[in-house]
Design an enzyme around this catalytic site. Structure first.
Site, PDB file in Angstrom:
ATOM      1  N   ASP A 197       0.822  -1.217   0.000  1.00  0.00           N
ATOM      2  CA  ASP A 197       0.000   0.000   0.000  1.00  0.00           C
ATOM      3  C   ASP A 197       0.858   1.269   0.000  1.00  0.00           C
ATOM      4  O   ASP A 197       0.375   2.352  -0.308  1.00  0.00           O
ATOM      5  CB  ASP A 197      -0.957  -0.014   1.204  1.00  0.00           C
ATOM      6  CG  ASP A 197      -0.222  -0.315   2.503  1.00  0.00           C
ATOM      7  OD1 ASP A 197       0.533   0.553   2.973  1.00  0.00           O
ATOM      8  OD2 ASP A 197      -0.390  -1.423   3.049  1.00  0.00           O
TER       9      ASP A 197
ATOM     10  N   GLU B  61       7.023  -6.783  -2.645  1.00  0.00           N
ATOM     11  CA  GLU B  61       5.590  -7.063  -2.420  1.00  0.00           C
ATOM     12  C   GLU B  61       5.173  -8.117  -3.433  1.00  0.00           C
ATOM     13  O   GLU B  61       5.448  -7.989  -4.629  1.00  0.00           O
ATOM     14  CB  GLU B  61       4.790  -5.755  -2.614  1.00  0.00           C
ATOM     15  CG  GLU B  61       3.301  -5.917  -2.846  1.00  0.00           C
ATOM     16  CD  GLU B  61       2.537  -6.520  -1.655  1.00  0.00           C
ATOM     17  OE1 GLU B  61       2.632  -5.981  -0.549  1.00  0.00           O
ATOM     18  OE2 GLU B  61       1.845  -7.554  -1.873  1.00  0.00           O
TER      19      GLU B  61
ATOM     20  N   ASP C 241       8.100 -12.848  -4.720  1.00  0.00           N
ATOM     21  CA  ASP C 241       8.098 -13.577  -3.458  1.00  0.00           C
ATOM     22  C   ASP C 241       9.260 -13.104  -2.573  1.00  0.00           C
ATOM     23  O   ASP C 241      10.424 -13.131  -2.991  1.00  0.00           O
ATOM     24  CB  ASP C 241       8.239 -15.067  -3.806  1.00  0.00           C
ATOM     25  CG  ASP C 241       8.331 -15.933  -2.563  1.00  0.00           C
ATOM     26  OD1 ASP C 241       7.840 -15.487  -1.501  1.00  0.00           O
ATOM     27  OD2 ASP C 241       8.901 -17.032  -2.639  1.00  0.00           O
TER      28      ASP C 241
ATOM     29  N   ASP D 108       6.234  -5.786   6.895  1.00  0.00           N
ATOM     30  CA  ASP D 108       4.846  -5.324   7.003  1.00  0.00           C
ATOM     31  C   ASP D 108       3.972  -6.346   6.286  1.00  0.00           C
ATOM     32  O   ASP D 108       3.474  -6.103   5.190  1.00  0.00           O
ATOM     33  CB  ASP D 108       4.712  -3.939   6.361  1.00  0.00           C
ATOM     34  CG  ASP D 108       3.262  -3.481   6.329  1.00  0.00           C
ATOM     35  OD1 ASP D 108       2.437  -4.035   7.086  1.00  0.00           O
ATOM     36  OD2 ASP D 108       2.939  -2.584   5.521  1.00  0.00           O
TER      37      ASP D 108
HETATM   38  N1  SPD Z   1      -4.327  -8.258  11.391  1.00  0.00           N
HETATM   39  C1  SPD Z   1      -3.926  -7.328  10.380  1.00  0.00           C
HETATM   40  C2  SPD Z   1      -2.445  -7.155  10.269  1.00  0.00           C
HETATM   41  C3  SPD Z   1      -2.106  -6.265   9.115  1.00  0.00           C
HETATM   42  C4  SPD Z   1      -0.690  -5.944   8.994  1.00  0.00           C
HETATM   43  N2  SPD Z   1      -0.350  -5.289   7.736  1.00  0.00           N
HETATM   44  C5  SPD Z   1      -0.995  -4.066   7.482  1.00  0.00           C
HETATM   45  C6  SPD Z   1      -0.560  -3.429   6.195  1.00  0.00           C
HETATM   46  C7  SPD Z   1      -0.486  -1.955   6.300  1.00  0.00           C
HETATM   47  N3  SPD Z   1       0.565  -1.405   5.539  1.00  0.00           N
END
Ligand code: SPD
Length: 332
Positions: free
Chosen positions: A129, A149, A180, A199
């Site tokens: 994102d 990603e 991957d 993330d």
């Molecule tokens: N339980 C949801 C965990 C989400 C972690 N990633 C969020 C992405 C935001 N950049």
């Protein structure tokens, strides 16, 4: 799967993987909007449950569905909520809302980057994102930001519906790798990065391999001595066993320090989410004290937009753990 492989996978993830397939919708996790409400559950059948938080559901009122498609990896849903702005859902699980994303992206980025002097090379795993990139780019010492990603649809949807996050991709220091993460890190030269930020989404669906031991071994190898990892590490209310397993694994692999920190994100299950912070052998890292305070970095407080959540006090506070967590996950 043989016994050896299973030993590497935290027990609660094994439970999640073994969760029965919903005969109505055909898979474990789907974005569920019923009667104008989104719930991070499975569907309207008797398997009304999410394997990561069985027995509970978290709901937001939906004003309008803006996007719903299946990528190669998962269902991607974006909707306008009544109270939290636009919402991104992957694999049936809420990833971010416009209102509270700051609490997650700012903390996952600045907890590691403010814990070391002058970070230069940073890798973001997941984060399609762009929100974590936006935060990393506040640090003017950083020269290279690689991001890996797996799902291009997440990047495209971010750019279309979440420009305040996707602005992170506009930084010329950012190099995007769609693919991957395990493959990417396997091919990374040893000791390349000062910091790695994972993330990921929850360990069901495409992110399943990202809580397993071989992944952490590869991350440690990709960090320079005294380099730091910040890895999304779920909720202390819901996933104490997973956290304990991750900490135990990391203590074996990372020879510097290993700590758990957390932040409040009201739209995540149980309203909190945590991070594991690890450093490799080398110059010792005391995560609890920001040696590179954001308030002293030129332009950092307002780069792209004002910081909304993170500051040096929140940094220190993030490492204060409730007694039951200290006991159960054996944290310092
Ligand atoms: N339980 C949801 C965990 C989400 C972690 N990633 C969020 C992405 C935001 N950049």
């Amino acid at each position: 799967m043989d016994g050896k492989m299973e030993a590497n996978i935290p027990s609660c993830c094994l439970k999640a993987q073994a969760f029965p397939i919903d005969p109505v919708v055909g898979a474990n996790c789907h974005a569920t909007v019923v009667s104008g409400w989104f719930s991070d559950t499975v569907g309207k059948s008797k398997y009304f449950n999410n394997p990561m938080w069985p027995g509970e559901a978290h709901s937001l009122k939906v004003e309008q569905i803006l996007f719903k498609e299946k990528s190669e990896y998962q269902e991607v849903l974006v909707f306008e909520s009544a109270t939290f702005g636009k919402v991104l859902v992957l694999y049936g699980i809420l990833q971010l809302t416009e209102k509270d994303e700051c609490a997650y992206q700012e903390m996952i980025a600045h907890l590691p980057l403010c814990s070391i002097e002058s970070p230069k090379k940073v890798l973001v795993v997941g984060g399609g994102d762009g929100g974590v990139l936006r935060e990393v780019s506040r640090h003017s010492s950083v020269e290279l930001i690689d991001i890996c990603e797996i799902d291009k649809m997440v990047i495209d949807v971010g750019k279309r519906f979440f420009p305040e996050l996707a602005v992170g991709f506009e930084d010329p220091r950012v190099h995007l790798h769609v693919g991957d993460a395990l493959e990417f890190i396997r091919n990374t030269p040893k000791g390349k990065y000062d910091a790695i930020i994972v993330d990921s989404s929850d360990p069901v669906g495409p992110a399943q391999g990202l809580v397993e031991r071989p992944f952490f071994e590869m991350l440690a190898r990709a960090l320079r001595p005294g380099g730091v990892l910040c890895n999304m590490a779920e909720s202390m209310w819901l996933h104490t066993h997973l956290i304990e397993d991750m900490i135990t694994t990391c203590r074996h692999i990372f020879k510097g320090s290993v700590h758990y920190a957390w932040t409040s994100v009201p739209t995540y299950p149980s309203g909190v989410i945590g991070f594991i912070l690890c450093s490799t052998d080398g110059l010792p890292v005391n995560f609890k004290v920001p040696v590179n305070p954001i308030e002293k970095l030129e332009g950092a407080l307002k780069h792209h937009r004002e910081l909304r959540f993170y500051n040096s006090q929140m940094h220190r506070a993030a490492f204060a753990l409730p007694s039951f967590v200290k006991r159960e996950v054996n944290c310092l």
